[in-house]
Motif scaffolding. Structure first.
Motif, PDB file in Angstrom:
ATOM      1  N   VAL A  16       0.829  -1.207   0.000  1.00  0.00           N
ATOM      2  CA  VAL A  16       0.000   0.000   0.000  1.00  0.00           C
ATOM      3  C   VAL A  16       0.863   1.257   0.000  1.00  0.00           C
ATOM      4  CG1 VAL A  16      -1.638   1.340   1.412  1.00  0.00           C
ATOM      5  CG2 VAL A  16      -2.024  -1.088   1.029  1.00  0.00           C
ATOM      6  N   LEU A  17       2.019   1.190   0.667  1.00  0.00           N
ATOM      7  CA  LEU A  17       2.890   2.363   0.765  1.00  0.00           C
ATOM      8  C   LEU A  17       3.959   2.402  -0.322  1.00  0.00           C
ATOM      9  CD1 LEU A  17       3.143   2.524   4.642  1.00  0.00           C
ATOM     10  CD2 LEU A  17       1.943   4.106   3.138  1.00  0.00           C
ATOM     11  N   GLY A  18       3.712   1.708  -1.438  1.00  0.00           N
ATOM     12  CA  GLY A  18       4.591   1.824  -2.593  1.00  0.00           C
ATOM     13  C   GLY A  18       5.701   0.798  -2.667  1.00  0.00           C
ATOM     14  N   GLY A  19       5.448  -0.395  -2.174  1.00  0.00           N
ATOM     15  CA  GLY A  19       6.456  -1.451  -2.185  1.00  0.00           C
ATOM     16  C   GLY A  19       7.003  -1.748  -3.570  1.00  0.00           C
ATOM     17  N   LEU A  20       8.200  -2.301  -3.584  1.00  0.00           N
ATOM     18  CA  LEU A  20       8.883  -2.606  -4.837  1.00  0.00           C
ATOM     19  C   LEU A  20       8.372  -3.913  -5.445  1.00  0.00           C
ATOM     20  CD1 LEU A  20      10.698  -0.548  -3.360  1.00  0.00           C
ATOM     21  CD2 LEU A  20      12.630  -1.723  -4.348  1.00  0.00           C
ATOM     22  N   LEU A  25      12.701  -4.774 -10.091  1.00  0.00           N
ATOM     23  CA  LEU A  25      14.056  -4.661  -9.550  1.00  0.00           C
ATOM     24  C   LEU A  25      15.029  -5.526 -10.344  1.00  0.00           C
ATOM     25  CD1 LEU A  25      15.861  -3.380  -7.422  1.00  0.00           C
ATOM     26  CD2 LEU A  25      15.314  -5.300  -5.915  1.00  0.00           C
ATOM     27  N   ILE A  26      14.608  -6.710 -10.734  1.00  0.00           N
ATOM     28  CA  ILE A  26      15.450  -7.587 -11.570  1.00  0.00           C
ATOM     29  C   ILE A  26      15.757  -6.883 -12.893  1.00  0.00           C
ATOM     30  CG2 ILE A  26      15.456  -9.731 -12.921  1.00  0.00           C
ATOM     31  CD1 ILE A  26      13.832 -10.986 -10.544  1.00  0.00           C
ATOM     32  N   ASP A  27      14.741  -6.279 -13.481  1.00  0.00           N
ATOM     33  CA  ASP A  27      14.927  -5.583 -14.764  1.00  0.00           C
ATOM     34  C   ASP A  27      15.871  -4.382 -14.646  1.00  0.00           C
ATOM     35  OD1 ASP A  27      13.169  -7.410 -15.876  1.00  0.00           O
ATOM     36  OD2 ASP A  27      11.454  -6.036 -15.858  1.00  0.00           O
ATOM     37  N   LEU A  28      15.888  -3.726 -13.484  1.00  0.00           N
ATOM     38  CA  LEU A  28      16.730  -2.547 -13.275  1.00  0.00           C
ATOM     39  C   LEU A  28      18.158  -2.894 -12.868  1.00  0.00           C
ATOM     40  CD1 LEU A  28      14.223  -0.254 -11.318  1.00  0.00           C
ATOM     41  CD2 LEU A  28      15.013   0.043 -13.682  1.00  0.00           C
ATOM     42  N   LEU A  29      18.377  -4.136 -12.490  1.00  0.00           N
ATOM     43  CA  LEU A  29      19.696  -4.564 -12.033  1.00  0.00           C
ATOM     44  C   LEU A  29      20.700  -4.532 -13.174  1.00  0.00           C
ATOM     45  CD1 LEU A  29      20.787  -5.703  -9.335  1.00  0.00           C
ATOM     46  CD2 LEU A  29      20.387  -7.968 -10.261  1.00  0.00           C
ATOM     47  N   PRO A  30      21.863  -3.891 -12.976  1.00  0.00           N
ATOM     48  CA  PRO A  30      22.874  -3.884 -14.030  1.00  0.00           C
ATOM     49  C   PRO A  30      23.276  -5.322 -14.398  1.00  0.00           C
ATOM     50  CG  PRO A  30      23.450  -2.318 -12.307  1.00  0.00           C
ATOM     51  CD  PRO A  30      22.285  -3.119 -11.801  1.00  0.00           C
ATOM     52  N   PRO A  31      23.385  -5.629 -15.685  1.00  0.00           N
ATOM     53  CA  PRO A  31      23.664  -6.998 -16.135  1.00  0.00           C
ATOM     54  C   PRO A  31      24.912  -7.618 -15.513  1.00  0.00           C
ATOM     55  CG  PRO A  31      23.192  -5.581 -18.015  1.00  0.00           C
ATOM     56  CD  PRO A  31      23.249  -4.700 -16.803  1.00  0.00           C
ATOM     57  N   ILE A  39      17.009 -12.213  -5.967  1.00  0.00           N
ATOM     58  CA  ILE A  39      15.905 -11.346  -5.551  1.00  0.00           C
ATOM     59  C   ILE A  39      14.647 -12.190  -5.412  1.00  0.00           C
ATOM     60  CG2 ILE A  39      14.445  -9.388  -6.201  1.00  0.00           C
ATOM     61  CD1 ILE A  39      16.880  -8.318  -7.791  1.00  0.00           C
ATOM     62  N   GLU A  40      13.966 -12.014  -4.274  1.00  0.00           N
ATOM     63  CA  GLU A  40      12.721 -12.746  -4.063  1.00  0.00           C
ATOM     64  C   GLU A  40      11.746 -11.898  -3.266  1.00  0.00           C
ATOM     65  OE1 GLU A  40      12.911 -16.037  -1.113  1.00  0.00           O
ATOM     66  OE2 GLU A  40      15.007 -15.455  -0.903  1.00  0.00           O
ATOM     67  N   GLY A  41      10.476 -12.196  -3.440  1.00  0.00           N
ATOM     68  CA  GLY A  41       9.438 -11.542  -2.665  1.00  0.00           C
ATOM     69  C   GLY A  41       9.165 -12.351  -1.405  1.00  0.00           C
ATOM     70  N   SER A  42       8.687 -11.674  -0.383  1.00  0.00           N
ATOM     71  CA  SER A  42       8.350 -12.339   0.877  1.00  0.00           C
ATOM     72  C   SER A  42       6.983 -11.846   1.322  1.00  0.00           C
ATOM     73  CB  SER A  42       9.406 -12.005   1.934  1.00  0.00           C
ATOM     74  OG  SER A  42       9.071 -12.590   3.156  1.00  0.00           O
ATOM     75  N   THR A  43       6.155 -12.758   1.787  1.00  0.00           N
ATOM     76  CA  THR A  43       4.800 -12.367   2.178  1.00  0.00           C
ATOM     77  C   THR A  43       4.803 -11.248   3.204  1.00  0.00           C
ATOM     78  OG1 THR A  43       4.840 -14.687   2.858  1.00  0.00           O
ATOM     79  CG2 THR A  43       2.807 -13.855   2.034  1.00  0.00           C
ATOM     80  N   CYS A  44       5.689 -11.312   4.165  1.00  0.00           N
ATOM     81  CA  CYS A  44       5.838 -10.236   5.141  1.00  0.00           C
ATOM     82  C   CYS A  44       7.170 -10.425   5.856  1.00  0.00           C
ATOM     83  CB  CYS A  44       4.698 -10.239   6.155  1.00  0.00           C
ATOM     84  SG  CYS A  44       4.772  -8.844   7.306  1.00  0.00           S
ATOM     85  N   LEU A  45       7.935  -9.375   5.949  1.00  0.00           N
ATOM     86  CA  LEU A  45       9.215  -9.435   6.659  1.00  0.00           C
ATOM     87  C   LEU A  45       9.055  -9.045   8.127  1.00  0.00           C
ATOM     88  CD1 LEU A  45      11.551  -7.839   3.959  1.00  0.00           C
ATOM     89  CD2 LEU A  45      11.346 -10.256   4.557  1.00  0.00           C
TER      90      LEU A  45
END
Length: 86
Positions: A16-20, A25-31, A39-45
């Motif tokens: 809700v507060l603009g999470g990534l 992020l993978i697409d923006l990562l320099p090759p 990189i992975e998503g987590s249900t809640c940290l």
């Protein structure tokens, strides 16, 4: 091969507060860094309950908690941590 692990909180408060978005992020990562970053998503940290000095959205880069995470500040931390690997 040593890697930097990145966990993006996908909990309700962070989203809700603009999470990534992990894929963005993978697409923006320099090759040249991509092979050294996972990189992975987590249900809640659960940092919204623990961290009093900052606010969501949260991303964990290695052992570093980033509050008010943006693509820019997360990429800076990834670059910082991959320097020790390269």
């Amino acid at each position: 091969m040593k890697q930097v692990n990145v966990k993006i909180c996908l909990g309700t408060a962070c989203v809700v507060l603009g999470g990534l978005d992990p894929q963005t992020l993978i697409d923006l990562l320099p090759p040249e860094l991509a092979p050294f970053v996972e990189i992975e998503g987590s249900t809640c940290l659960s940092y919204c309950k623990k961290e009093k000095n900052t606010k969501p959205p949260f991303v964990l880069v290695g052992d570093v908690i980033i509050g008010k995470a943006t693509y820019e500040n997360v990429l800076l931390e990834i670059k910082k941590q991959t320097e020790s690997i390269l």
